[in-house]
Design a protein around this motif. Structure first.
Motif, PDB file in Angstrom:
ATOM      1  N   ILE A  38       0.803  -1.228   0.000  1.00 46.78           N
ATOM      2  CA  ILE A  38       0.000   0.000   0.000  1.00 46.78           C
ATOM      3  C   ILE A  38       0.833   1.273   0.000  1.00 46.78           C
ATOM      4  N   GLY A  39       2.021   1.206   0.612  1.00 43.19           N
ATOM      5  CA  GLY A  39       2.846   2.407   0.635  1.00 43.19           C
ATOM      6  C   GLY A  39       3.459   2.720  -0.714  1.00 43.19           C
ATOM      7  N   ILE A  40       3.856   1.676  -1.432  1.00 48.39           N
ATOM      8  CA  ILE A  40       4.512   1.856  -2.732  1.00 48.39           C
ATOM      9  C   ILE A  40       3.608   1.413  -3.882  1.00 48.39           C
ATOM     10  N   GLY A  41       3.177   0.161  -3.867  1.00 51.67           N
ATOM     11  CA  GLY A  41       2.414  -0.376  -4.991  1.00 51.67           C
ATOM     12  C   GLY A  41       1.087   0.309  -5.222  1.00 51.67           C
ATOM     13  N   ASP A  42       0.259   0.407  -4.175  1.00 52.84           N
ATOM     14  CA  ASP A  42      -1.059   1.023  -4.322  1.00 52.84           C
ATOM     15  C   ASP A  42      -0.939   2.498  -4.690  1.00 52.84           C
ATOM     16  N   THR A  43       0.035   3.182  -4.082  1.00 49.86           N
ATOM     17  CA  THR A  43       0.252   4.595  -4.396  1.00 49.86           C
ATOM     18  C   THR A  43       0.666   4.768  -5.852  1.00 49.86           C
ATOM     19  N   ALA A  44       1.596   3.923  -6.301  1.00 51.87           N
ATOM     20  CA  ALA A  44       2.054   3.997  -7.693  1.00 51.87           C
ATOM     21  C   ALA A  44       0.925   3.687  -8.666  1.00 51.87           C
ATOM     22  N   ALA A  45       0.124   2.676  -8.349  1.00 48.95           N
ATOM     23  CA  ALA A  45      -0.983   2.294  -9.227  1.00 48.95           C
ATOM     24  C   ALA A  45      -2.006   3.418  -9.329  1.00 48.95           C
ATOM     25  N   SER A  46      -2.291   4.063  -8.206  1.00 50.76           N
ATOM     26  CA  SER A  46      -3.272   5.151  -8.198  1.00 50.76           C
ATOM     27  C   SER A  46      -2.803   6.324  -9.053  1.00 50.76           C
ATOM     28  N   TRP A  47      -1.531   6.701  -8.880  1.00 48.37           N
ATOM     29  CA  TRP A  47      -1.008   7.846  -9.638  1.00 48.37           C
ATOM     30  C   TRP A  47      -0.898   7.524 -11.122  1.00 48.37           C
ATOM     31  N   PHE A  48      -0.287   6.397 -11.446  1.00 48.02           N
ATOM     32  CA  PHE A  48      -0.053   6.061 -12.848  1.00 48.02           C
ATOM     33  C   PHE A  48      -1.368   5.759 -13.568  1.00 48.02           C
ATOM     34  N   GLY A  49      -2.259   5.036 -12.894  1.00 44.21           N
ATOM     35  CA  GLY A  49      -3.531   4.690 -13.520  1.00 44.21           C
ATOM     36  C   GLY A  49      -4.385   5.908 -13.813  1.00 44.21           C
ATOM     37  N   GLU A  50      -4.384   6.872 -12.890  1.00 38.25           N
ATOM     38  CA  GLU A  50      -5.180   8.084 -13.097  1.00 38.25           C
ATOM     39  C   GLU A  50      -4.586   8.966 -14.186  1.00 38.25           C
ATOM     40  N   LYS A  51      -3.259   8.941 -14.304  1.00 37.71           N
ATOM     41  CA  LYS A  51      -2.593   9.834 -15.252  1.00 37.71           C
ATOM     42  C   LYS A  51      -2.480   9.232 -16.655  1.00 37.71           C
ATOM     43  N   TYR A  52      -2.201   7.928 -16.724  1.00 40.85           N
ATOM     44  CA  TYR A  52      -1.914   7.327 -18.024  1.00 40.85           C
ATOM     45  C   TYR A  52      -2.803   6.119 -18.354  1.00 40.85           C
ATOM     46  N   GLY A  53      -3.612   5.671 -17.416  1.00 38.49           N
ATOM     47  CA  GLY A  53      -4.404   4.473 -17.644  1.00 38.49           C
ATOM     48  C   GLY A  53      -5.523   4.658 -18.654  1.00 38.49           C
ATOM     49  N   THR A  54      -5.682   3.689 -19.541  1.00 37.29           N
ATOM     50  CA  THR A  54      -6.764   3.722 -20.537  1.00 37.29           C
ATOM     51  C   THR A  54      -7.569   2.425 -20.558  1.00 37.29           C
ATOM     52  N   MET A  55      -6.907   1.278 -20.330  1.00 34.30           N
ATOM     53  CA  MET A  55      -7.582  -0.026 -20.383  1.00 34.30           C
ATOM     54  C   MET A  55      -8.042  -0.412 -18.984  1.00 34.30           C
ATOM     55  N   LYS A  56      -9.356  -0.443 -18.787  1.00 30.43           N
ATOM     56  CA  LYS A  56      -9.897  -0.750 -17.465  1.00 30.43           C
ATOM     57  C   LYS A  56     -10.213  -2.239 -17.339  1.00 30.43           C
ATOM     58  N   TRP A  57     -10.092  -2.727 -16.094  1.00 32.62           N
ATOM     59  CA  TRP A  57     -10.461  -4.098 -15.798  1.00 32.62           C
ATOM     60  C   TRP A  57     -11.977  -4.263 -15.937  1.00 32.62           C
ATOM     61  N   PRO A  58     -12.433  -5.477 -16.282  1.00 34.70           N
ATOM     62  CA  PRO A  58     -13.890  -5.695 -16.414  1.00 34.70           C
ATOM     63  C   PRO A  58     -14.611  -5.397 -15.104  1.00 34.70           C
ATOM     64  N   ASP A  59     -15.748  -4.730 -15.203  1.00 33.95           N
ATOM     65  CA  ASP A  59     -16.605  -4.450 -14.047  1.00 33.95           C
ATOM     66  C   ASP A  59     -15.870  -3.672 -12.952  1.00 33.95           C
ATOM     67  N   GLY A  60     -14.977  -2.785 -13.320  1.00 31.04           N
ATOM     68  CA  GLY A  60     -14.269  -2.001 -12.318  1.00 31.04           C
ATOM     69  C   GLY A  60     -13.748  -0.710 -12.896  1.00 31.04           C
ATOM     70  N   ASN A  61     -13.139   0.115 -12.002  1.00 30.36           N
ATOM     71  CA  ASN A  61     -12.589   1.386 -12.456  1.00 30.36           C
ATOM     72  C   ASN A  61     -11.069   1.434 -12.374  1.00 30.36           C
ATOM     73  N   ARG A  62     -10.444   0.315 -12.048  1.00 32.22           N
ATOM     74  CA  ARG A  62      -8.983   0.252 -12.011  1.00 32.22           C
ATOM     75  C   ARG A  62      -8.464  -0.063 -13.407  1.00 32.22           C
ATOM     76  N   THR A  63      -7.289   0.446 -13.718  1.00 35.35           N
ATOM     77  CA  THR A  63      -6.735   0.254 -15.050  1.00 35.35           C
ATOM     78  C   THR A  63      -5.639  -0.809 -15.047  1.00 35.35           C
ATOM     79  N   MET A  64      -5.481  -1.466 -16.165  1.00 30.31           N
ATOM     80  CA  MET A  64      -4.438  -2.481 -16.297  1.00 30.31           C
ATOM     81  C   MET A  64      -3.049  -1.850 -16.265  1.00 30.31           C
ATOM     82  N   GLU A  65      -2.942  -0.631 -16.795  1.00 31.24           N
ATOM     83  CA  GLU A  65      -1.650   0.066 -16.749  1.00 31.24           C
ATOM     84  C   GLU A  65      -1.247   0.349 -15.297  1.00 31.24           C
TER      85      GLU A  65
END
Length: 490
Positions: A396-423
Protein backbone atom coordinates in the motif's frame (compact mmCIF):
# COMPACT_ATOMS: atom_id res chain seq x y z
CA UNK A 1 -6.70 -11.80 -19.83
CA UNK A 2 -10.40 -11.04 -20.31
CA UNK A 3 -11.16 -14.69 -21.18
CA UNK A 4 -9.28 -15.91 -18.09
CA UNK A 5 -11.26 -13.49 -15.94
CA UNK A 6 -14.62 -14.69 -17.23
CA UNK A 7 -13.61 -18.37 -16.91
CA UNK A 8 -12.78 -17.76 -13.24
CA UNK A 9 -16.07 -15.95 -12.68
CA UNK A 10 -18.02 -18.93 -14.14
CA UNK A 11 -16.42 -21.38 -11.72
CA UNK A 12 -19.14 -23.18 -9.69
CA UNK A 13 -17.61 -22.39 -6.33
CA UNK A 14 -17.20 -18.73 -7.28
CA UNK A 15 -20.79 -18.62 -8.48
CA UNK A 16 -22.00 -20.10 -5.19
CA UNK A 17 -20.05 -17.50 -3.18
CA UNK A 18 -21.45 -14.70 -5.33
CA UNK A 19 -25.01 -15.97 -4.86
CA UNK A 20 -24.41 -16.30 -1.13
CA UNK A 21 -23.02 -12.77 -1.05
CA UNK A 22 -26.08 -11.41 -2.86
CA UNK A 23 -28.49 -13.23 -0.53
CA UNK A 24 -26.67 -11.89 2.55
CA UNK A 25 -26.91 -8.37 1.11
CA UNK A 26 -30.67 -8.77 0.66
CA UNK A 27 -31.06 -10.08 4.21
CA UNK A 28 -29.16 -7.10 5.61
CA UNK A 29 -31.33 -4.68 3.65
CA UNK A 30 -34.51 -6.32 4.89
CA UNK A 31 -33.21 -6.08 8.47
CA UNK A 32 -32.31 -2.41 7.86
CA UNK A 33 -28.67 -3.00 8.71
CA UNK A 34 -26.53 -0.86 6.42
CA UNK A 35 -22.96 -1.85 5.63
CA UNK A 36 -20.39 0.24 3.77
CA UNK A 37 -21.49 0.69 0.14
CA UNK A 38 -19.45 -1.71 -1.97
CA UNK A 39 -19.99 -4.18 -4.80
CA UNK A 40 -19.31 -7.11 -2.48
CA UNK A 41 -19.35 -7.96 1.21
CA UNK A 42 -15.77 -9.26 1.21
CA UNK A 43 -16.70 -12.60 2.81
CA UNK A 44 -13.27 -14.02 1.93
CA UNK A 45 -11.42 -11.57 4.17
CA UNK A 46 -12.48 -13.39 7.35
CA UNK A 47 -9.98 -16.17 6.51
CA UNK A 48 -6.91 -13.95 5.99
CA UNK A 49 -5.67 -13.48 9.55
CA UNK A 50 -6.21 -17.09 10.76
CA UNK A 51 -4.60 -18.43 7.57
CA UNK A 52 -1.44 -16.37 8.15
CA UNK A 53 -1.16 -17.43 11.80
CA UNK A 54 -1.73 -21.10 10.97
CA UNK A 55 0.91 -20.97 8.22
CA UNK A 56 3.57 -19.44 10.49
CA UNK A 57 2.71 -21.87 13.28
CA UNK A 58 3.36 -24.81 10.95
CA UNK A 59 6.58 -23.70 9.23
CA UNK A 60 8.46 -22.15 12.18
CA UNK A 61 9.12 -23.08 15.77
CA UNK A 62 7.15 -20.14 17.14
CA UNK A 63 6.67 -19.20 20.80
CA UNK A 64 4.03 -20.94 22.96
CA UNK A 65 2.04 -17.69 23.08
CA UNK A 66 2.00 -17.49 19.27
CA UNK A 67 0.79 -21.11 19.13
CA UNK A 68 -1.92 -20.30 21.65
CA UNK A 69 -3.17 -17.30 19.65
CA UNK A 70 -3.12 -19.42 16.49
CA UNK A 71 -5.37 -22.00 18.15
CA UNK A 72 -7.71 -19.22 19.27
CA UNK A 73 -7.82 -17.86 15.71
CA UNK A 74 -9.07 -21.26 14.47
CA UNK A 75 -12.13 -20.87 16.66
CA UNK A 76 -12.63 -17.31 15.45
CA UNK A 77 -12.48 -18.47 11.83
CA UNK A 78 -15.04 -21.20 12.52
CA UNK A 79 -17.29 -18.71 14.29
CA UNK A 80 -16.95 -16.27 11.38
CA UNK A 81 -18.03 -18.97 8.92
CA UNK A 82 -20.96 -19.84 11.18
CA UNK A 83 -22.00 -16.20 11.18
CA UNK A 84 -21.89 -16.11 7.38
CA UNK A 85 -24.14 -19.16 7.24
CA UNK A 86 -26.51 -17.50 9.71
CA UNK A 87 -26.47 -14.30 7.64
CA UNK A 88 -27.33 -16.38 4.56
CA UNK A 89 -30.55 -17.41 6.30
CA UNK A 90 -31.34 -14.34 8.41
CA UNK A 91 -29.74 -11.38 10.21
CA UNK A 92 -31.60 -12.10 13.46
CA UNK A 93 -28.42 -13.58 14.91
CA UNK A 94 -27.08 -10.02 15.30
CA UNK A 95 -29.93 -9.31 17.71
CA UNK A 96 -29.28 -12.41 19.85
CA UNK A 97 -26.84 -13.05 22.65
CA UNK A 98 -24.31 -15.90 22.57
CA UNK A 99 -25.66 -19.07 20.95
CA UNK A 100 -24.67 -22.72 20.62
CA UNK A 101 -22.44 -21.84 17.67
CA UNK A 102 -20.14 -19.93 20.03
CA UNK A 103 -19.48 -23.04 22.11
CA UNK A 104 -18.96 -25.20 19.01
CA UNK A 105 -16.39 -22.76 17.64
CA UNK A 106 -14.72 -22.44 21.04
CA UNK A 107 -14.40 -26.23 21.18
CA UNK A 108 -12.34 -26.20 17.96
CA UNK A 109 -9.85 -23.93 19.71
CA UNK A 110 -10.01 -25.63 23.10
CA UNK A 111 -9.12 -29.07 21.73
CA UNK A 112 -5.63 -28.19 20.36
CA UNK A 113 -4.93 -25.92 23.34
CA UNK A 114 -5.66 -28.78 25.73
CA UNK A 115 -4.12 -31.64 23.76
CA UNK A 116 -1.32 -30.05 21.72
CA UNK A 117 -0.23 -27.20 24.01
CA UNK A 118 -1.01 -29.20 27.17
CA UNK A 119 -2.72 -26.34 28.92
CA UNK A 120 -5.17 -26.81 31.77
CA UNK A 121 -8.81 -27.42 30.93
CA UNK A 122 -9.75 -24.06 32.45
CA UNK A 123 -7.35 -22.17 30.18
CA UNK A 124 -8.33 -24.26 27.14
CA UNK A 125 -12.00 -23.39 27.60
CA UNK A 126 -11.80 -19.87 29.06
CA UNK A 127 -9.54 -18.20 26.47
CA UNK A 128 -11.42 -19.34 23.32
CA UNK A 129 -14.78 -18.45 24.90
CA UNK A 130 -13.44 -15.06 25.90
CA UNK A 131 -12.07 -14.48 22.39
CA UNK A 132 -15.37 -15.43 20.76
CA UNK A 133 -17.34 -13.24 23.15
CA UNK A 134 -15.08 -10.25 22.38
CA UNK A 135 -15.30 -11.00 18.65
CA UNK A 136 -19.10 -11.18 18.83
CA UNK A 137 -19.27 -7.92 20.77
CA UNK A 138 -17.13 -6.01 18.27
CA UNK A 139 -18.85 -7.59 15.25
CA UNK A 140 -22.30 -6.54 16.44
CA UNK A 141 -20.96 -3.11 17.38
CA UNK A 142 -19.41 -2.67 13.93
CA UNK A 143 -22.41 -3.83 11.90
CA UNK A 144 -25.32 -2.55 14.00
CA UNK A 145 -24.01 0.52 15.82
CA UNK A 146 -21.70 1.80 13.05
CA UNK A 147 -23.81 1.90 9.87
CA UNK A 148 -22.06 2.31 6.51
CA UNK A 149 -18.63 2.01 8.13
CA UNK A 150 -17.65 -1.61 7.42
CA UNK A 151 -18.46 -4.29 4.92
CA UNK A 152 -19.20 -7.64 6.54
CA UNK A 153 -15.73 -8.97 5.72
CA UNK A 154 -14.02 -5.84 7.05
CA UNK A 155 -16.08 -5.97 10.25
CA UNK A 156 -15.11 -9.61 10.79
CA UNK A 157 -11.43 -8.94 10.11
CA UNK A 158 -11.34 -5.96 12.48
CA UNK A 159 -13.27 -7.88 15.15
CA UNK A 160 -10.86 -10.82 14.86
CA UNK A 161 -7.90 -8.48 15.23
CA UNK A 162 -9.32 -6.72 18.29
CA UNK A 163 -10.22 -10.05 19.90
CA UNK A 164 -6.75 -11.50 19.34
CA UNK A 165 -5.03 -8.36 20.67
CA UNK A 166 -7.06 -8.36 23.88
CA UNK A 167 -6.66 -12.11 24.41
CA UNK A 168 -2.90 -11.75 23.82
CA UNK A 169 -2.73 -9.07 26.50
CA UNK A 170 -4.66 -11.24 28.97
CA UNK A 171 -2.72 -14.40 28.17
CA UNK A 172 0.62 -12.58 28.47
CA UNK A 173 -0.27 -11.29 31.94
CA UNK A 174 -2.03 -14.38 33.31
CA UNK A 175 -0.03 -17.21 31.75
CA UNK A 176 3.27 -15.33 31.93
CA UNK A 177 2.91 -15.21 35.71
CA UNK A 178 2.45 -18.97 36.12
CA UNK A 179 4.18 -20.58 33.13
CA UNK A 180 7.81 -19.67 32.34
CA UNK A 181 7.35 -20.59 28.66
CA UNK A 182 4.79 -17.81 28.24
CA UNK A 183 6.91 -15.12 29.92
CA UNK A 184 8.81 -12.74 27.63
CA UNK A 185 12.50 -13.66 27.76
CA UNK A 186 13.67 -10.82 25.50
CA UNK A 187 14.23 -7.79 27.74
CA UNK A 188 13.69 -5.33 24.89
CA UNK A 189 10.40 -6.95 23.83
CA UNK A 190 9.33 -7.04 27.47
CA UNK A 191 9.76 -3.27 27.65
CA UNK A 192 7.94 -2.76 24.34
CA UNK A 193 5.03 -5.01 25.28
CA UNK A 194 4.69 -3.41 28.71
CA UNK A 195 4.47 0.12 27.34
CA UNK A 196 2.29 -0.66 24.33
CA UNK A 197 -0.23 -2.79 26.23
CA UNK A 198 -0.38 -0.26 29.08
CA UNK A 199 -1.04 2.65 26.73
CA UNK A 200 -3.52 0.52 24.75
CA UNK A 201 -5.51 -0.22 27.91
CA UNK A 202 -5.38 3.45 28.88
CA UNK A 203 -6.74 4.55 25.51
CA UNK A 204 -9.48 1.92 25.80
CA UNK A 205 -10.56 3.44 29.11
CA UNK A 206 -10.36 6.96 27.64
CA UNK A 207 -12.58 5.98 24.71
CA UNK A 208 -15.12 4.46 27.10
CA UNK A 209 -15.13 7.61 29.26
CA UNK A 210 -15.49 9.95 26.28
CA UNK A 211 -18.31 7.83 24.85
CA UNK A 212 -20.27 7.97 28.11
CA UNK A 213 -19.52 11.62 28.88
CA UNK A 214 -22.60 13.75 29.55
CA UNK A 215 -23.31 16.61 27.15
CA UNK A 216 -22.60 19.37 29.71
CA UNK A 217 -19.21 17.80 30.49
CA UNK A 218 -18.01 17.91 26.88
CA UNK A 219 -15.68 20.86 27.40
CA UNK A 220 -11.99 21.44 26.75
CA UNK A 221 -11.22 21.76 30.47
CA UNK A 222 -12.91 18.45 31.17
CA UNK A 223 -10.93 16.83 28.33
CA UNK A 224 -7.65 18.07 29.82
CA UNK A 225 -8.69 16.76 33.22
CA UNK A 226 -9.60 13.31 31.84
CA UNK A 227 -6.35 13.02 29.88
CA UNK A 228 -4.38 14.07 33.00
CA UNK A 229 -6.03 11.30 35.01
CA UNK A 230 -5.27 8.86 32.19
CA UNK A 231 -1.59 9.83 32.25
CA UNK A 232 -1.51 9.33 36.01
CA UNK A 233 -3.12 5.91 35.58
CA UNK A 234 -0.53 5.01 32.92
CA UNK A 235 2.36 5.98 35.19
CA UNK A 236 0.95 3.96 38.09
CA UNK A 237 0.46 0.84 35.94
CA UNK A 238 3.94 1.19 34.41
CA UNK A 239 5.44 1.61 37.86
CA UNK A 240 3.72 -1.55 39.08
CA UNK A 241 4.52 -3.54 35.91
CA UNK A 242 8.05 -2.39 35.11
CA UNK A 243 9.40 -0.87 38.32
CA UNK A 244 10.46 2.51 39.62
CA UNK A 245 12.76 3.16 36.64
CA UNK A 246 9.97 2.85 34.06
CA UNK A 247 10.44 6.40 32.74
CA UNK A 248 14.28 6.45 32.72
CA UNK A 249 14.28 3.07 30.95
CA UNK A 250 11.91 4.40 28.29
CA UNK A 251 13.98 7.55 27.72
CA UNK A 252 17.23 5.58 27.57
CA UNK A 253 15.70 3.09 25.13
CA UNK A 254 15.11 5.92 22.65
CA UNK A 255 17.96 8.36 23.28
CA UNK A 256 20.63 5.91 24.44
CA UNK A 257 21.19 4.70 20.89
CA UNK A 258 22.50 6.92 18.07
CA UNK A 259 20.49 5.13 15.35
CA UNK A 260 17.28 5.59 17.31
CA UNK A 261 18.01 9.25 17.91
CA UNK A 262 18.44 9.83 14.17
CA UNK A 263 15.28 7.85 13.44
CA UNK A 264 13.37 9.83 16.06
CA UNK A 265 14.46 13.15 14.53
CA UNK A 266 13.64 11.93 11.02
CA UNK A 267 10.18 10.72 12.05
CA UNK A 268 9.50 13.91 13.97
CA UNK A 269 10.33 15.96 10.88
CA UNK A 270 7.92 13.87 8.79
CA UNK A 271 5.16 14.23 11.41
CA UNK A 272 5.61 18.01 11.51
CA UNK A 273 5.52 18.11 7.71
CA UNK A 274 2.28 16.10 7.72
CA UNK A 275 0.69 18.41 10.30
CA UNK A 276 1.78 21.44 8.28
CA UNK A 277 0.22 20.02 5.09
CA UNK A 278 -3.04 19.23 6.90
CA UNK A 279 -3.27 22.69 8.49
CA UNK A 280 -2.53 24.52 5.21
CA UNK A 281 -4.98 22.41 3.23
CA UNK A 282 -7.65 22.72 5.91
CA UNK A 283 -7.37 26.52 5.94
CA UNK A 284 -7.74 26.62 2.16
CA UNK A 285 -10.78 24.37 2.36
CA UNK A 286 -9.88 22.46 -0.83
CA UNK A 287 -11.05 18.85 -0.91
CA UNK A 288 -8.17 16.44 -1.31
CA UNK A 289 -8.24 14.07 -4.27
CA UNK A 290 -6.88 10.54 -4.42
CA UNK A 291 -3.41 11.58 -5.58
CA UNK A 292 -3.16 14.22 -2.81
CA UNK A 293 -4.05 11.64 -0.15
CA UNK A 294 -1.31 9.36 -1.48
CA UNK A 295 1.25 11.93 -0.27
CA UNK A 296 0.52 10.70 3.25
CA UNK A 297 1.03 7.14 2.04
CA UNK A 298 4.54 8.11 0.96
CA UNK A 299 5.31 9.92 4.24
CA UNK A 300 4.09 6.96 6.27
CA UNK A 301 6.08 4.64 4.00
CA UNK A 302 9.27 6.56 4.75
CA UNK A 303 8.64 6.12 8.48
CA UNK A 304 8.03 2.39 8.31
CA UNK A 305 10.64 1.48 5.74
CA UNK A 306 13.37 3.29 7.72
CA UNK A 307 12.24 1.80 11.02
CA UNK A 308 11.85 -1.78 9.79
CA UNK A 309 15.24 -1.89 8.05
CA UNK A 310 17.27 0.08 10.61
CA UNK A 311 15.73 -0.79 14.00
CA UNK A 312 12.71 -3.07 14.03
CA UNK A 313 12.44 -2.95 17.84
CA UNK A 314 12.11 0.83 17.87
CA UNK A 315 9.67 0.65 14.98
CA UNK A 316 7.50 -1.83 16.88
CA UNK A 317 7.36 0.41 19.95
CA UNK A 318 6.61 3.53 17.91
CA UNK A 319 3.97 1.75 15.82
CA UNK A 320 2.11 0.52 18.90
CA UNK A 321 2.14 3.88 20.66
CA UNK A 322 1.14 5.94 17.61
CA UNK A 323 -1.70 3.53 16.87
CA UNK A 324 -3.07 4.28 20.33
CA UNK A 325 -2.72 8.02 19.63
CA UNK A 326 -4.67 7.66 16.36
CA UNK A 327 -7.51 5.87 18.16
CA UNK A 328 -7.59 8.61 20.80
CA UNK A 329 -7.66 11.37 18.17
CA UNK A 330 -10.58 9.68 16.43
CA UNK A 331 -12.42 9.33 19.75
CA UNK A 332 -11.90 13.04 20.48
CA UNK A 333 -13.19 13.92 17.00
CA UNK A 334 -16.39 12.03 17.67
CA UNK A 335 -16.80 13.34 21.23
CA UNK A 336 -17.91 16.87 20.09
CA UNK A 337 -15.62 18.78 22.44
CA UNK A 338 -14.97 22.40 21.42
CA UNK A 339 -12.70 23.62 19.96
CA UNK A 340 -10.78 20.39 19.25
CA UNK A 341 -13.51 18.21 17.75
CA UNK A 342 -14.76 20.74 15.14
CA UNK A 343 -11.22 21.25 13.79
CA UNK A 344 -10.61 17.51 13.57
CA UNK A 345 -13.99 17.04 11.88
CA UNK A 346 -13.23 19.75 9.33
CA UNK A 347 -9.84 18.19 8.55
CA UNK A 348 -11.56 14.82 8.16
CA UNK A 349 -14.09 16.31 5.74
CA UNK A 350 -11.23 17.71 3.65
CA UNK A 351 -9.22 14.50 3.47
CA UNK A 352 -11.81 11.75 3.74
CA UNK A 353 -11.89 9.03 1.13
CA UNK A 354 -15.06 8.02 -0.70
CA UNK A 355 -14.92 4.77 1.30
CA UNK A 356 -15.28 6.75 4.55
CA UNK A 357 -19.06 6.78 4.26
CA UNK A 358 -19.74 5.84 7.87
CA UNK A 359 -19.12 7.35 11.28
CA UNK A 360 -15.38 6.89 11.56
CA UNK A 361 -12.19 7.78 9.66
CA UNK A 362 -11.36 4.15 8.99
CA UNK A 363 -9.27 4.63 5.83
CA UNK A 364 -6.52 6.53 7.69
CA UNK A 365 -6.54 4.02 10.55
CA UNK A 366 -6.47 1.15 8.04
CA UNK A 367 -3.44 2.72 6.36
CA UNK A 368 -1.53 2.74 9.63
CA UNK A 369 -2.68 -0.74 10.61
CA UNK A 370 -1.78 -2.08 7.17
CA UNK A 371 1.75 -0.74 7.42
CA UNK A 372 2.23 -1.88 11.02
CA UNK A 373 0.45 -5.26 11.13
CA UNK A 374 3.43 -7.30 9.81
CA UNK A 375 5.39 -6.19 12.89
CA UNK A 376 2.84 -7.99 15.05
CA UNK A 377 1.96 -10.94 12.82
CA UNK A 378 5.38 -12.03 11.54
CA UNK A 379 7.01 -14.07 14.35
CA UNK A 380 10.51 -13.25 15.53
CA UNK A 381 11.46 -16.86 14.82
CA UNK A 382 10.89 -16.41 11.07
CA UNK A 383 13.96 -16.81 8.84
CA UNK A 384 14.85 -13.78 6.71
CA UNK A 385 11.59 -11.97 7.62
CA UNK A 386 12.51 -8.62 6.01
CA UNK A 387 10.27 -9.02 2.97
CA UNK A 388 7.29 -10.10 5.05
CA UNK A 389 7.85 -7.21 7.46
CA UNK A 390 7.80 -4.88 4.45
CA UNK A 391 4.52 -6.35 3.14
CA UNK A 392 2.46 -3.32 4.13
CA UNK A 393 5.06 -0.89 2.82
CA UNK A 394 5.29 -2.66 -0.53
CA UNK A 395 1.57 -3.32 -1.02
CA UNK A 396 0.00 0.00 0.00
CA UNK A 397 2.85 2.41 0.63
CA UNK A 398 4.51 1.86 -2.73
CA UNK A 399 2.41 -0.38 -4.99
CA UNK A 400 -1.06 1.02 -4.32
CA UNK A 401 0.25 4.59 -4.40
CA UNK A 402 2.05 4.00 -7.69
CA UNK A 403 -0.98 2.29 -9.23
CA UNK A 404 -3.27 5.15 -8.20
CA UNK A 405 -1.01 7.85 -9.64
CA UNK A 406 -0.05 6.06 -12.85
CA UNK A 407 -3.53 4.69 -13.52
CA UNK A 408 -5.18 8.08 -13.10
CA UNK A 409 -2.59 9.83 -15.25
CA UNK A 410 -1.91 7.33 -18.02
CA UNK A 411 -4.40 4.47 -17.64
CA UNK A 412 -6.76 3.72 -20.54
CA UNK A 413 -7.58 -0.03 -20.38
CA UNK A 414 -9.90 -0.75 -17.47
CA UNK A 415 -10.46 -4.10 -15.80
CA UNK A 416 -13.89 -5.69 -16.41
CA UNK A 417 -16.61 -4.45 -14.05
CA UNK A 418 -14.27 -2.00 -12.32
CA UNK A 419 -12.59 1.39 -12.46
CA UNK A 420 -8.98 0.25 -12.01
CA UNK A 421 -6.73 0.25 -15.05
CA UNK A 422 -4.44 -2.48 -16.30
CA UNK A 423 -1.65 0.07 -16.75
CA UNK A 424 -1.96 0.99 -13.08
CA UNK A 425 -1.79 -2.67 -12.08
CA UNK A 426 1.34 -3.23 -14.16
CA UNK A 427 2.99 -0.14 -12.68
CA UNK A 428 2.04 -1.39 -9.21
CA UNK A 429 4.20 -4.49 -9.74
CA UNK A 430 7.00 -2.50 -11.37
CA UNK A 431 7.12 0.03 -8.51
CA UNK A 432 7.47 -2.70 -5.90
CA UNK A 433 10.26 -4.38 -7.87
CA UNK A 434 12.11 -1.08 -8.29
CA UNK A 435 11.76 -0.37 -4.56
CA UNK A 436 13.36 -3.71 -3.67
CA UNK A 437 16.11 -3.11 -6.22
CA UNK A 438 16.90 0.34 -4.77
CA UNK A 439 16.98 -1.00 -1.22
CA UNK A 440 19.43 -3.66 -2.36
CA UNK A 441 21.57 -1.11 -4.19
CA UNK A 442 21.94 0.93 -0.98
CA UNK A 443 22.72 -2.22 1.07
CA UNK A 444 19.54 -1.85 3.13
CA UNK A 445 18.04 -5.19 2.10
CA UNK A 446 19.55 -8.51 1.12
CA UNK A 447 17.21 -11.49 1.33
CA UNK A 448 17.46 -14.83 -0.51
CA UNK A 449 15.49 -14.93 -3.78
CA UNK A 450 14.07 -11.52 -2.98
CA UNK A 451 13.39 -10.54 -6.60
CA UNK A 452 11.48 -13.73 -7.44
CA UNK A 453 9.55 -13.63 -4.17
CA UNK A 454 8.72 -9.94 -4.60
CA UNK A 455 7.61 -10.47 -8.20
CA UNK A 456 5.17 -13.19 -7.11
CA UNK A 457 3.86 -11.29 -4.08
CA UNK A 458 3.62 -7.98 -5.98
CA UNK A 459 1.67 -9.61 -8.81
CA UNK A 460 -0.79 -11.20 -6.39
CA UNK A 461 -1.33 -7.99 -4.39
CA UNK A 462 -1.63 -5.90 -7.58
CA UNK A 463 -4.29 -8.21 -9.00
CA UNK A 464 -6.23 -8.20 -5.72
CA UNK A 465 -5.93 -4.40 -5.59
CA UNK A 466 -7.34 -4.18 -9.09
CA UNK A 467 -10.36 -6.37 -8.37
CA UNK A 468 -11.30 -6.00 -4.70
CA UNK A 469 -13.93 -3.56 -3.43
CA UNK A 470 -12.70 -3.89 0.14
CA UNK A 471 -10.47 -1.19 1.65
CA UNK A 472 -7.00 -1.71 0.12
CA UNK A 473 -5.17 -0.47 3.20
CA UNK A 474 -6.65 -3.27 5.30
CA UNK A 475 -6.56 -6.35 3.08
CA UNK A 476 -3.57 -5.88 0.75
CA UNK A 477 -0.85 -6.21 3.43
CA UNK A 478 -2.39 -9.48 4.63
CA UNK A 479 -2.71 -10.78 1.07
CA UNK A 480 0.93 -9.85 0.46
CA UNK A 481 2.07 -11.69 3.59
CA UNK A 482 0.21 -14.77 2.39
CA UNK A 483 1.82 -14.42 -1.04
CA UNK A 484 5.28 -14.17 0.53
CA UNK A 485 4.48 -17.23 2.67
CA UNK A 486 3.65 -19.18 -0.46
CA UNK A 487 7.16 -18.49 -1.77
CA UNK A 488 8.99 -19.83 1.30
CA UNK A 489 9.64 -23.07 -0.61
CA UNK A 490 12.33 -21.10 -2.47
Amino acid sequence: MYNLYYICMRNRFVMFIRCMDAQITNNFREAEIYTRPAQGNGLWTCALLPAILIFYDNIYKVSPLYKLITCVSIGLLAHSILYLLFFYVSCLVLRDTLNAGCFSAAFLSALPIYLKLEQSLVVAIALPLMAIYIFTFFLKLALVKCPKTFTIGEAMLVSQGMSLIIVTMIARVVLGSYYPDYAETDATMHLINTYVFTVFSTVGLLVAVLYNLEEYNRTFDKLVFIISLALLYTLIVLHVSYGYNCIPAFVYFIFGNSVRVRLFCFWLALVLLSVFIIVVRTRKGDRANTVTRKVFHLLATLVFISGILLDVYFMTLAAGLIFCVLILIEAIRKSKINPVSPFLQYAFDIYKDHKDSGNFAMTAIYLYVGLACPLVIVPREAKNPELELLSGVLAIGIGDTAASWFGEKYGTMKWPDGNRTMEGTAFNVLAQMVAIYMLNIFDLLDSPYMYIRTAIAATVSALVEARTTQVDNLVLPLVTILAFQSTTIL
